[in-house]
Design a protein around this motif. Structure first.
Motif, PDB file in Angstrom:
ATOM      1  N   GLN A  44       0.825  -1.200   0.000  1.00 22.72           N
ATOM      2  CA  GLN A  44       0.000   0.000   0.000  1.00 22.72           C
ATOM      3  C   GLN A  44       0.865   1.257   0.000  1.00 22.72           C
ATOM      4  O   GLN A  44       0.591   2.228  -0.711  1.00 22.72           O
ATOM      5  CB  GLN A  44      -0.940   0.002   1.218  1.00 22.72           C
ATOM      6  CG  GLN A  44      -2.019  -1.058   1.183  1.00 22.72           C
ATOM      7  CD  GLN A  44      -2.964  -0.902   0.018  1.00 22.72           C
ATOM      8  OE1 GLN A  44      -3.362   0.212  -0.338  1.00 22.72           O
ATOM      9  NE2 GLN A  44      -3.345  -2.019  -0.595  1.00 22.72           N
ATOM     10  N   THR A  45       1.919   1.235   0.802  1.00 22.54           N
ATOM     11  CA  THR A  45       2.825   2.385   0.889  1.00 22.54           C
ATOM     12  C   THR A  45       3.542   2.614  -0.438  1.00 22.54           C
ATOM     13  O   THR A  45       3.674   3.757  -0.895  1.00 22.54           O
ATOM     14  CB  THR A  45       3.858   2.166   2.011  1.00 22.54           C
ATOM     15  OG1 THR A  45       3.180   1.987   3.255  1.00 22.54           O
ATOM     16  CG2 THR A  45       4.783   3.366   2.129  1.00 22.54           C
ATOM     17  N   MET A  46       3.998   1.534  -1.070  1.00 17.01           N
ATOM     18  CA  MET A  46       4.679   1.639  -2.357  1.00 17.01           C
ATOM     19  C   MET A  46       3.758   2.200  -3.439  1.00 17.01           C
ATOM     20  O   MET A  46       4.210   2.860  -4.376  1.00 17.01           O
ATOM     21  CB  MET A  46       5.215   0.266  -2.783  1.00 17.01           C
ATOM     22  CG  MET A  46       6.378  -0.235  -1.931  1.00 17.01           C
ATOM     23  SD  MET A  46       6.920  -1.901  -2.384  1.00 17.01           S
ATOM     24  CE  MET A  46       7.501  -1.615  -4.060  1.00 17.01           C
ATOM     25  N   GLU A  47       2.457   1.944  -3.292  1.00 18.28           N
ATOM     26  CA  GLU A  47       1.476   2.458  -4.258  1.00 18.28           C
ATOM     27  C   GLU A  47       1.009   3.869  -3.913  1.00 18.28           C
ATOM     28  O   GLU A  47       0.156   4.432  -4.594  1.00 18.28           O
ATOM     29  CB  GLU A  47       0.268   1.515  -4.315  1.00 18.28           C
ATOM     30  CG  GLU A  47       0.599   0.135  -4.886  1.00 18.28           C
ATOM     31  CD  GLU A  47      -0.549  -0.848  -4.750  1.00 18.28           C
ATOM     32  OE1 GLU A  47      -1.640  -0.410  -4.307  1.00 18.28           O
ATOM     33  OE2 GLU A  47      -0.366  -2.039  -5.081  1.00 18.28           O
ATOM     34  N   GLY A  48       1.594   4.428  -2.842  1.00 14.09           N
ATOM     35  CA  GLY A  48       1.249   5.791  -2.449  1.00 14.09           C
ATOM     36  C   GLY A  48      -0.003   5.908  -1.612  1.00 14.09           C
ATOM     37  O   GLY A  48      -0.570   7.005  -1.479  1.00 14.09           O
ATOM     38  N   ASN A  49      -0.449   4.807  -1.022  1.00 12.46           N
ATOM     39  CA  ASN A  49      -1.667   4.819  -0.216  1.00 12.46           C
ATOM     40  C   ASN A  49      -1.334   4.862   1.282  1.00 12.46           C
ATOM     41  O   ASN A  49      -0.272   4.414   1.708  1.00 12.46           O
ATOM     42  CB  ASN A  49      -2.517   3.575  -0.495  1.00 12.46           C
ATOM     43  CG  ASN A  49      -2.949   3.485  -1.937  1.00 12.46           C
ATOM     44  OD1 ASN A  49      -3.272   4.495  -2.568  1.00 12.46           O
ATOM     45  ND2 ASN A  49      -2.971   2.282  -2.476  1.00 12.46           N
ATOM     46  N   ASP A  50      -2.259   5.406   2.044  1.00 15.52           N
ATOM     47  CA  ASP A  50      -2.163   5.391   3.502  1.00 15.52           C
ATOM     48  C   ASP A  50      -2.767   4.073   3.976  1.00 15.52           C
ATOM     49  O   ASP A  50      -3.985   3.886   3.919  1.00 15.52           O
ATOM     50  CB  ASP A  50      -2.930   6.584   4.083  1.00 15.52           C
ATOM     51  CG  ASP A  50      -2.831   6.664   5.600  1.00 15.52           C
ATOM     52  OD1 ASP A  50      -2.602   5.619   6.245  1.00 15.52           O
ATOM     53  OD2 ASP A  50      -3.010   7.763   6.147  1.00 15.52           O
TER      54      ASP A  50
END
Length: 218
Positions: A44-50
């Motif tokens: 999720q972090t790598m995809e720019g999500n919180d």
């Protein structure tokens, strides 16, 4: 009914003390699914999500699904103003899967959102559903997660069955069911916990409860 009516339940023991929930005990004591969650959070972090926001959104969607099912069974309307449009759309897709399963299985619900407190183990919990399936008494846990069920889910189901049978000595649950309803594909997935696995989960959960209270006493 709004989401605040379904969650935030306090389980109180006969001595007035608050009992931890089944899910609290399992989540606080076990780490069996920890690596899966860590890997998911990394993606999720790598995809720019919180990751925390995504998890809260999924939890709210699951809450709305539970409300829709309860409303369908009891015949009342659901107030969706506390939910986002995206949460409502996904919950309705999953609810459609629930309706398909009910039609196919001919399931007969008897009770929903059954709150239990077990004095022996000093735990509380809320059973999603109890009903009849082909003349067998079954206990059901609804899930809207994409994957699973994980072992923690099976332990949770076993704990609920133990608590329900302790509260209703004449009742005998034939099997437990974990029903996953897809929020995107609208499909249902049935996972059955037979009696031998139920007994194993009950033994394991009792040991987890003991460890939970030992941990808190250190």
């Amino acid at each position: 009914m709004s989401k605040t009516k379904l969650h935030g339940i306090n389980y109180t023991l006969s001595d007035g003390k608050r009992a931890p929930s089944v899910t609290t005990i399992i989540n606080d004591t076990l780490g069996w699914n920890k690596q899966v969650l860590i890997n998911w959070a990394k993606r999720q972090t790598m995809e720019g999500n919180d990751a925390d926001a995504v998890m809260r959104d999924a939890a709210d969607t699951g809450t709305l699904l539970h409300l829709l099912i309860e409303g369908h069974q009891k015949g009342f309307d659901i107030d969706t103003k506390d939910f986002t449009r995206n949460q409502e759309e996904k919950a309705l897709i999953a609810f459609g899967a629930y309706l398909q399963w009910v039609e196919k299985s001919k399931y007969e619900p008897l009770a929903s959102e059954v709150m239990l407190v077990n004095e022996e183990l000093r735990v509380g919990g809320t059973v999603d559903n109890i009903g009849k399936l082909k003349n067998e008494l079954v206990l059901i846990d609804w899930k809207s997660s994409k994957y699973g069920p994980y072992k923690e889910h099976k332990l949770q189901l076993g704990a609920y069955i133990y608590m329900y049978e302790a509260a209703q000595p004449k009742a005998k649950i034939t099997k437990g069911l974990i029903l996953r309803f897809g929020k995107e594909d609208g499909k249902f997935h049935v996972h059955t916990l037979k009696r031998d696995r139920i007994e194993l989960c009950i033994v394991a959960f009792k040991k987890i409860v003991e460890l939970y209270y030992m941990k808190n006493g250190i």
